[in-house]
Design a protein around this motif. Sequence first.
Motif, PDB file in Angstrom:
ATOM      1  N   LEU A 110     -51.024 143.821  37.611  1.00  0.00           N
ATOM      2  CA  LEU A 110     -50.477 144.367  36.369  1.00  0.00           C
ATOM      3  C   LEU A 110     -49.279 145.229  36.724  1.00  0.00           C
ATOM      4  O   LEU A 110     -49.386 146.146  37.536  1.00  0.00           O
ATOM      5  N   ILE A 111     -48.130 144.934  36.122  1.00  0.00           N
ATOM      6  CA  ILE A 111     -46.879 145.639  36.416  1.00  0.00           C
ATOM      7  C   ILE A 111     -46.427 146.374  35.168  1.00  0.00           C
ATOM      8  O   ILE A 111     -46.353 145.796  34.082  1.00  0.00           O
ATOM      9  N   PHE A 112     -46.115 147.649  35.325  1.00  0.00           N
ATOM     10  CA  PHE A 112     -45.660 148.482  34.214  1.00  0.00           C
ATOM     11  C   PHE A 112     -44.263 148.993  34.559  1.00  0.00           C
ATOM     12  O   PHE A 112     -44.092 149.807  35.459  1.00  0.00           O
ATOM     13  N   LEU A 113     -43.244 148.483  33.845  1.00  0.00           N
ATOM     14  CA  LEU A 113     -41.851 148.810  34.128  1.00  0.00           C
ATOM     15  C   LEU A 113     -41.299 149.738  33.054  1.00  0.00           C
ATOM     16  O   LEU A 113     -41.406 149.450  31.867  1.00  0.00           O
ATOM     17  N   LYS A 114     -40.679 150.813  33.491  1.00  0.00           N
ATOM     18  CA  LYS A 114     -40.145 151.814  32.571  1.00  0.00           C
ATOM     19  C   LYS A 114     -38.721 151.445  32.139  1.00  0.00           C
ATOM     20  O   LYS A 114     -38.053 150.646  32.790  1.00  0.00           O
TER      21      LYS A 114
ATOM     22  N   TYR B 180     -53.676 146.578  40.777  1.00  0.00           N
ATOM     23  CA  TYR B 180     -54.442 145.379  41.093  1.00  0.00           C
ATOM     24  C   TYR B 180     -55.779 145.507  40.362  1.00  0.00           C
ATOM     25  O   TYR B 180     -56.681 146.209  40.803  1.00  0.00           O
ATOM     26  N   VAL B 181     -55.882 144.851  39.230  1.00  0.00           N
ATOM     27  CA  VAL B 181     -57.004 145.063  38.314  1.00  0.00           C
ATOM     28  C   VAL B 181     -58.295 144.530  38.926  1.00  0.00           C
ATOM     29  O   VAL B 181     -58.373 143.350  39.280  1.00  0.00           O
ATOM     30  N   PRO B 182     -59.329 145.356  39.055  1.00  0.00           N
ATOM     31  CA  PRO B 182     -60.613 144.879  39.573  1.00  0.00           C
ATOM     32  C   PRO B 182     -61.275 143.949  38.560  1.00  0.00           C
ATOM     33  O   PRO B 182     -61.153 144.145  37.358  1.00  0.00           O
ATOM     34  N   GLU B 183     -61.947 142.928  39.090  1.00  0.00           N
ATOM     35  CA  GLU B 183     -62.593 141.940  38.213  1.00  0.00           C
ATOM     36  C   GLU B 183     -61.604 141.484  37.140  1.00  0.00           C
ATOM     37  O   GLU B 183     -61.892 141.490  35.934  1.00  0.00           O
ATOM     38  N   TRP B 184     -60.431 141.057  37.606  1.00  0.00           N
ATOM     39  CA  TRP B 184     -59.329 140.803  36.692  1.00  0.00           C
ATOM     40  C   TRP B 184     -59.592 139.635  35.748  1.00  0.00           C
ATOM     41  O   TRP B 184     -58.977 139.553  34.677  1.00  0.00           O
TER      42      TRP B 184
ATOM     43  N   THR C 255     -60.281 156.632  36.469  1.00  0.00           N
ATOM     44  CA  THR C 255     -61.374 156.735  37.425  1.00  0.00           C
ATOM     45  C   THR C 255     -60.972 156.290  38.821  1.00  0.00           C
ATOM     46  O   THR C 255     -61.711 156.501  39.774  1.00  0.00           O
ATOM     47  N   GLY C 256     -59.796 155.655  38.928  1.00  0.00           N
ATOM     48  CA  GLY C 256     -59.360 155.213  40.244  1.00  0.00           C
ATOM     49  C   GLY C 256     -59.923 153.864  40.633  1.00  0.00           C
ATOM     50  O   GLY C 256     -59.766 153.431  41.769  1.00  0.00           O
ATOM     51  N   ASN C 257     -60.607 153.181  39.683  1.00  0.00           N
ATOM     52  CA  ASN C 257     -61.126 151.854  39.999  1.00  0.00           C
ATOM     53  C   ASN C 257     -60.013 150.835  40.184  1.00  0.00           C
ATOM     54  O   ASN C 257     -60.209 149.798  40.776  1.00  0.00           O
ATOM     55  N   VAL C 258     -58.829 151.162  39.628  1.00  0.00           N
ATOM     56  CA  VAL C 258     -57.665 150.322  39.860  1.00  0.00           C
ATOM     57  C   VAL C 258     -56.932 150.871  41.065  1.00  0.00           C
ATOM     58  O   VAL C 258     -56.686 152.061  41.159  1.00  0.00           O
ATOM     59  N   SER C 259     -56.594 150.002  41.984  1.00  0.00           N
ATOM     60  CA  SER C 259     -55.930 150.453  43.207  1.00  0.00           C
ATOM     61  C   SER C 259     -54.591 151.083  42.894  1.00  0.00           C
ATOM     62  O   SER C 259     -53.781 150.527  42.173  1.00  0.00           O
ATOM     63  N   LYS C 260     -54.352 152.269  43.433  1.00  0.00           N
ATOM     64  CA  LYS C 260     -53.085 152.956  43.237  1.00  0.00           C
ATOM     65  C   LYS C 260     -52.294 153.028  44.542  1.00  0.00           C
ATOM     66  O   LYS C 260     -51.376 153.827  44.683  1.00  0.00           O
ATOM     67  N   GLN C 261     -52.672 152.205  45.492  1.00  0.00           N
ATOM     68  CA  GLN C 261     -51.993 152.239  46.783  1.00  0.00           C
ATOM     69  C   GLN C 261     -50.755 151.360  46.733  1.00  0.00           C
ATOM     70  O   GLN C 261     -50.831 150.180  46.425  1.00  0.00           O
ATOM     71  N   ARG C 262     -49.632 151.948  47.048  1.00  0.00           N
ATOM     72  CA  ARG C 262     -48.409 151.169  47.145  1.00  0.00           C
ATOM     73  C   ARG C 262     -48.494 150.258  48.361  1.00  0.00           C
ATOM     74  O   ARG C 262     -48.890 150.673  49.429  1.00  0.00           O
TER      75      ARG C 262
END
Length: 300
Positions: A78-82, A139-143, A186-193
């Motif tokens: 999932l990409i979020f562009l400003k 990177y959405v878990p159980e996408w 909750t951090g269930n979605v990976s926030k690692q670059r």
Amino acid sequence: MVKCQYYTSNVIGGFMLIFEHCQFLIDSPIKLDMFFNNSRYFKQLFHFHPGIEMIFVHEGSGQLILEQSIYEVKPGTLIFLKPYQPHYLQMQISPGKPYIRSLIKYETSYFSENLKAFPQLHEFHEYICSDTSTAQVQYVPEWKRFEQFLQENYERLQRHPYRNQMEGNALFLVTILHYLYPLWNTGNVSKQRRQAAAPTVAKMIRWIDENYEQDFQLEALAQAVHISPNYASHLFRQTTGKTIMEFLTDRRLKQACILLKTTSGSVQEIGEKSGWVNFNYFCSIFKKRMGMTPKQYRHH
């Protein structure tokens, strides 16, 4: 399919356009383009645009250069562009490897106004739009569950369309934010670059972003990342598909476009602030790339 207008008269290497103008955002501030096979129409462009762009990848793989980082792109991304944020998406497309994505484009202030009835979601939206620390590539878990959620809600919207299309689109987008909100929190979605395969190139992009206003010296860039000038040029081109000078020019043009639209400085002042000492060359390269003079662009 969402259609936008590109302002340029010269494409280098087949994938270099700089500004994507989405006129429809004025009349239709939320545009849905769901489950679309973009394999045939996809263009690899280093570009920026008004409005927010949310992309969910159903099929396909590649990489995304977003500001100063490089991310892996795969199904479930999932990409979020400003607004006005430079980005460069490269997808590996072949007959057996399509690029299928869902795309939502929307005008920030319009949707933010709709969210005021939901204070918690409104605060969340403001956070992902303005906080520089938020992860824009998730990177959405159980996408597959998220994909099914999108499909069910979009099909419901098509079966029972609202009399006011924008109201339906806004509610659809609200449901997506409501789904994603706990994942972000909750951090269930990976926030690692993921500076995939090219941490050195990511450092080079960061250096360019911090020094584009200055007279460019390849030796200075190479020294900053501790490699030779020749290897710096080779590595950058191999990883991004662009030369360092092409990337630098794009970055300077992006800054010039923003200043032309948001400040009252003279065209010459804006050229200098964007990295061009030679005013005539600035006007020439701007017209060559954007298809109009800086003055015409300002009043377009």
